[in-house]
Design an enzyme around this catalytic site. Structure first.
Site, PDB file in Angstrom:
ATOM      1  CB  CYS A   2      -0.839  -0.003   1.019  1.00  0.00           C
ATOM      2  SG  CYS A   2      -2.087  -1.337   1.533  1.00  0.00           S
ATOM      3  NE  ARG A  27       4.697   1.752  -0.326  1.00  0.00           N
ATOM      4  CZ  ARG A  27       5.623   1.500   0.668  1.00  0.00           C
ATOM      5  NH1 ARG A  27       6.974   1.773   0.304  1.00  0.00           N
ATOM      6  NH2 ARG A  27       5.325   1.257   1.890  1.00  0.00           N
ATOM      7  CD1 TRP A  73      -0.378  -6.093  -2.891  1.00  0.00           C
ATOM      8  CD2 TRP A  73      -0.584  -6.549  -0.854  1.00  0.00           C
ATOM      9  NE1 TRP A  73       0.057  -7.480  -3.070  1.00  0.00           N
ATOM     10  CE2 TRP A  73      -0.149  -7.991  -1.701  1.00  0.00           C
ATOM     11  CE3 TRP A  73      -0.905  -6.970   0.399  1.00  0.00           C
ATOM     12  CZ2 TRP A  73       0.230  -9.161  -1.123  1.00  0.00           C
ATOM     13  CZ3 TRP A  73      -0.498  -8.229   1.105  1.00  0.00           C
ATOM     14  CH2 TRP A  73       0.115  -9.335   0.195  1.00  0.00           C
ATOM     15  CG  ASN A  99       1.330   0.526   4.066  1.00  0.00           C
ATOM     16  OD1 ASN A  99       0.899  -0.584   3.969  1.00  0.00           O
ATOM     17  ND2 ASN A  99       2.550   0.852   3.873  1.00  0.00           N
ATOM     18  N   GLY A 100      -0.834  -1.234   6.735  1.00  0.00           N
ATOM     19  CA  GLY A 100      -0.685  -2.250   7.729  1.00  0.00           C
ATOM     20  C   GLY A 100      -2.076  -3.070   8.065  1.00  0.00           C
ATOM     21  CD  GLU A 486      16.933 -12.484  -8.829  1.00  0.00           C
ATOM     22  OE1 GLU A 486      16.267 -13.173  -7.765  1.00  0.00           O
ATOM     23  OE2 GLU A 486      16.418 -11.390  -9.136  1.00  0.00           O
ATOM     24  CE  LYS A 490      13.496 -10.422 -10.931  1.00  0.00           C
ATOM     25  NZ  LYS A 490      14.026 -10.298  -9.710  1.00  0.00           N
ATOM     26  CD  GLU A 493       9.515 -11.144  -9.265  1.00  0.00           C
ATOM     27  OE1 GLU A 493       9.197 -10.720  -8.184  1.00  0.00           O
ATOM     28  OE2 GLU A 493      10.866 -10.839  -9.476  1.00  0.00           O
ATOM     29  CG  HIS A 509      19.549 -36.302  -6.672  1.00  0.00           C
ATOM     30  ND1 HIS A 509      19.928 -37.562  -6.335  1.00  0.00           N
ATOM     31  CD2 HIS A 509      20.763 -35.707  -6.760  1.00  0.00           C
ATOM     32  CE1 HIS A 509      21.578 -37.557  -6.105  1.00  0.00           C
ATOM     33  NE2 HIS A 509      21.802 -36.614  -6.656  1.00  0.00           N
ATOM     34  CE  LYS A 608      11.329  -2.381  -6.004  1.00  0.00           C
ATOM     35  NZ  LYS A 608      11.974  -3.402  -6.852  1.00  0.00           N
TER      36      LYS A 608
HETATM   37  C1  AGP Z   1      12.289  -9.402  -6.210  1.00  0.00           C
HETATM   38  O1  AGP Z   1      12.079  -9.253  -7.786  1.00  0.00           O
HETATM   39  C2  AGP Z   1      10.897  -9.470  -5.579  1.00  0.00           C
HETATM   40  N1  AGP Z   1      10.179  -8.490  -5.856  1.00  0.00           N
HETATM   41  C3  AGP Z   1      11.126  -9.560  -4.295  1.00  0.00           C
HETATM   42  O2  AGP Z   1      11.584 -11.116  -4.290  1.00  0.00           O
HETATM   43  C4  AGP Z   1      12.014  -8.730  -3.389  1.00  0.00           C
HETATM   44  O3  AGP Z   1      13.309  -9.076  -3.562  1.00  0.00           O
HETATM   45  C5  AGP Z   1      11.571  -9.005  -1.904  1.00  0.00           C
HETATM   46  O4  AGP Z   1      10.225  -8.931  -1.545  1.00  0.00           O
HETATM   47  C6  AGP Z   1      12.950  -8.389  -0.942  1.00  0.00           C
HETATM   48  O5  AGP Z   1      12.552  -7.042  -0.975  1.00  0.00           O
HETATM   49  P1  AGP Z   1      13.616  -6.199  -0.484  1.00  0.00           P
HETATM   50  O6  AGP Z   1      14.783  -6.197  -0.879  1.00  0.00           O
HETATM   51  O7  AGP Z   1      12.995  -4.553  -0.387  1.00  0.00           O
HETATM   52  O8  AGP Z   1      13.714  -6.429   1.189  1.00  0.00           O
END
Ligand code: AGP
Length: 613
Positions: A2, A27, A73, A99-100, A486, A490, A493, A509, A608
């Protein structure tokens, strides 16, 4: 999660709030709304993305010199207009954005309903509205009514309130770790935001609220107090980011821009920290004596998502260069496993946002057990930055795309320099070794530029061939195993293709059962000590008709022969290889997502800054 924006002191307050919300849409983006006071309290809200709210505002503008807005969110209540913030009471005396999570909202709601308050949404946030309303009705002014209301809340919150009875002010508060509350200081107008990009177009002078602090913001003044009602003095910080670096510019997506910014962000990360004549490293906010460095028994890295993957690479780097034992944990698991921590332990958290609640909780756990707290963090003034004993600021600049890219490669660069720094202090790196490593670092921005140069077509072709696949496998070994993780993250997501990262040796395995002629397998097979082992995995994939896409070092004919496609990167010191190897995987994910018509910058269900557990 949010985003909150506020503005007071100008007739275009609602437009400034809307523009700010657009900068915070990363966000949360399932619904949004703005409240403004112009004699009466007026509110516009819309389900879905901000464009829907913008259309409503064009049809019926919000007038008034004060406004608060929110992009949501959803946690409590479906993402529909009725549940969008701001939440007002029936008489439209108060509007609240939050937010929260109000953990005791059900209990409060039942009490307030029994007292005659009528709820209009399914959200937890609406209880704050009615609490403020209740204390106003008891004769308190707006600030005191808010303070009393906030004291009744359990959980972590960032909150902003406007009230019809005092139309010159926004009351804001930060309670716990539910994301930042930043006051922006302007000329004859002041601002409020969850994150810096929202107000960068108007000011670079900001004040960060700490836990249990409130701000009372008018056009000309800002007053700060604790939740106990005591006045508090706050330091004004100057933010070095500018509005241009937080804008999309010529690019189609922020993620694309941020991928292409990596040579510059790596350059900025190195700048001023490496003496290229000696190879010595220094950090502004992390300084140790040789004795302090030698006293470290272990480093526990805690982080989430992409930052966790960076930590996994960091383990290789620090253990190799500084000979300190390193463990890496998902921050969300860290405090629940009762980790062995003492005063010779360093907890190193990695967090782009500096606001990830699991990561902050890991820091609290470390603090309570006597560890030193270090962080690698992108957002200056964020909670992780402020509570650390030592920090390395990433210098990535604002990262807006939800999928993290440049923050990852700048973190890896920071970890390499941290490994060098500790290795130098602990006496494991000689002058000659330090000098040689520094020369490799110096080449890095240019090499990252080479990976990016003129290759868009290659990735578009790959995306065209495989965008309809349902599954992908990513394999790597050693320091490239986290890069496989990673690459898979990517892709999944932003394109919603199921993808898994595996240490290549583990393929036989289990995951090998999945391989057939419809399965692309991305193999990171750079020229290092495990290249031959990677080649045998590639053979095993080929034997099952899998589609081999290899990340290789330029000129590696052998792996090229064995692969259906190759993505080449230049050679560099092995511990810097992950920084270059991840870039092709970012581009593959980006072009695949674009070809699938996905919303690259705002993938579904993600946000984010993850400020809820
Ligand atoms: C990355 O592409 C993601 N959006 C997510 O994994 C992110 O890296 C994670 O939420 C950690 O965020 P931060 O680095 O702000 O703590």
């Amino acid at each position: 999660m949010c985003g909150i924006v506020g503005c007071v002191g100008t007739t275009d307050a609602s437009i400034i709030v809307l523009e700010g919300l657009k900068k915070l849409e990363y966000r949360g983006y399932d619904s949004a709304g703005i409240a403004s006071l112009n004699g009466d309290l007026d509110i516009r809200r819309a389900e879905g993305k901000l464009i829907n709210l913008e259309e409503k505002l064009q049809a019926a503008p919000l007038l008034g010199r004060i406004g608060i807005g929110h992009t949501r969110w959803a946690t409590h209540g479906a993402p529909i207009e009725r549940n969008a913030h701001p939440h007002a009471d029936e008489a439209r005396a108060v509007a609240v954005v939050q937010n929260g999570i109000v953990e005791n909202f059900m209990e409060l709601r039942v009490q307030l309903q029994a007292e005659g308050h009528v709820f209009q949404s399914d959200t937890d946030t609406e209880v704050i509205t009615h609490l403020v309303d209740k204390f106003l009705a008891e004769g308190h002014d707006l600030v005191e009514a808010c303070r009393r209301a906030f004291l009744r809340l359990q959980g972590a919150h960032a909150i902003a309130v406007v009230g019809k009875s005092e139309p010159d002010k926004i009351v804001a508060a930060r309670l716990g770790n539910a994301g930042g509350v930043i006051v922006g200081l302007g000329e004859g107008k002041n601002f409020l935001a969850s994150d810096i990009p929202a107000i960068l177009a108007h000011t670079q002078q900001v004040v960060f609220l700490e836990d249990r602090e409130m701000a009372v913001i008018t056009a000309d003044t800002v007053r700060y107090q604790t939740l106990d009602g005591n006045p508090v003095g706050k330091e004004v910080k100057i933010i070095s980011w500018d509005a241009v670096s937080a804008a999309k510019g010529q690019y189609d997506y922020f993620m694309q821009k941020e991928i292409y910014e990596q040579p510059q962000s790596i350059q900025s990360t190195i700048r001023g920290r490496v003496d290229f004549t000696t190879g010595q490293i220094k950090f502004e906010e992390l300084t140790l004596t040789p004795q302090e460095a030698r006293n470290i028994d272990q480093i526990l890295i805690a982080a989430c998502g992409t930052s966790y993957h960076a930590g996994l690479v960091g383990k290789f780097i620090i253990e190799n260069l500084a000979r300190i034992k390193v463990e890496v944990d998902y921050a969300s698991e860290f405090r629940y496993r009762d980790p062995l921590i003492d005063d010779r332990t360093v907890i190193l958290t990695i967090t782009q946002s500096g606001e990830t609640v699991d990561t902050l909780a890991a820091m609290e756990e470390g603090r309570s057990k006597g560890a030193k707290l270090w962080s690698i963090v992108n957002v200056m003034g964020s909670m992780a930055h402020r509570i650390s004993d030592g920090s390395i600021l990433m210098q990535a600049g604002p990262e807006i795309g939800v999928a993290s890219t440049k923050a990852f490669t700048t973190t890896l660069t920071d970890l390499f320099m941290l490994g060098m720094y500790l290795g130098q202090l602990r006496g494991y790196l000689s002058g000659a070794e330090s000098y040689a490593l520094a020369q490799e670092l110096a080449r890095l921005p240019e090499l990252a530029g080479k990976v990016l140069a003129n290759r868009a077509n290659d990735y578009q072709k790959l995306a065209e061939l495989y965008y309809q696949q349902t599954d992908y496998l990513f394999l790597g070994r050693g320091f490239n195993f986290p890069i496989a993780l990673e690459g898979a993250l990517k892709l999944k997501e932003i394109s919603y293709i199921h993808a898994e990262g595996y240490p290549a040796g583990e393929m036989k395995h289990g995951p090998i059962a999945l391989i057939d002629d419809r399965m692309p397998v991305v193999c990171i097979a750079t020229q290092d000590h495990v290249r031959d082992k990677m080649i045998s995995q590639i053979e095993q994939v080929r034997a099952r008709d899998g589609i081999v896409i290899s990340v290789i070092n330029e000129g590696d004919e052998e792996v090229t022969q064995k692969s259906n496609h190759v993505l080449a990167i230049p050679r560099v010191h092995p511990l810097l290889t992950p920084i270059l190897a991840v870039i092709p995987l970012q581009l593959l994910a980006y072009h695949t997502a674009v070809r699938r018509g996905a919303d690259v910058d705002q993938p579904r269900n993600l946000a984010k800054s993850v400020t809820v557990e």
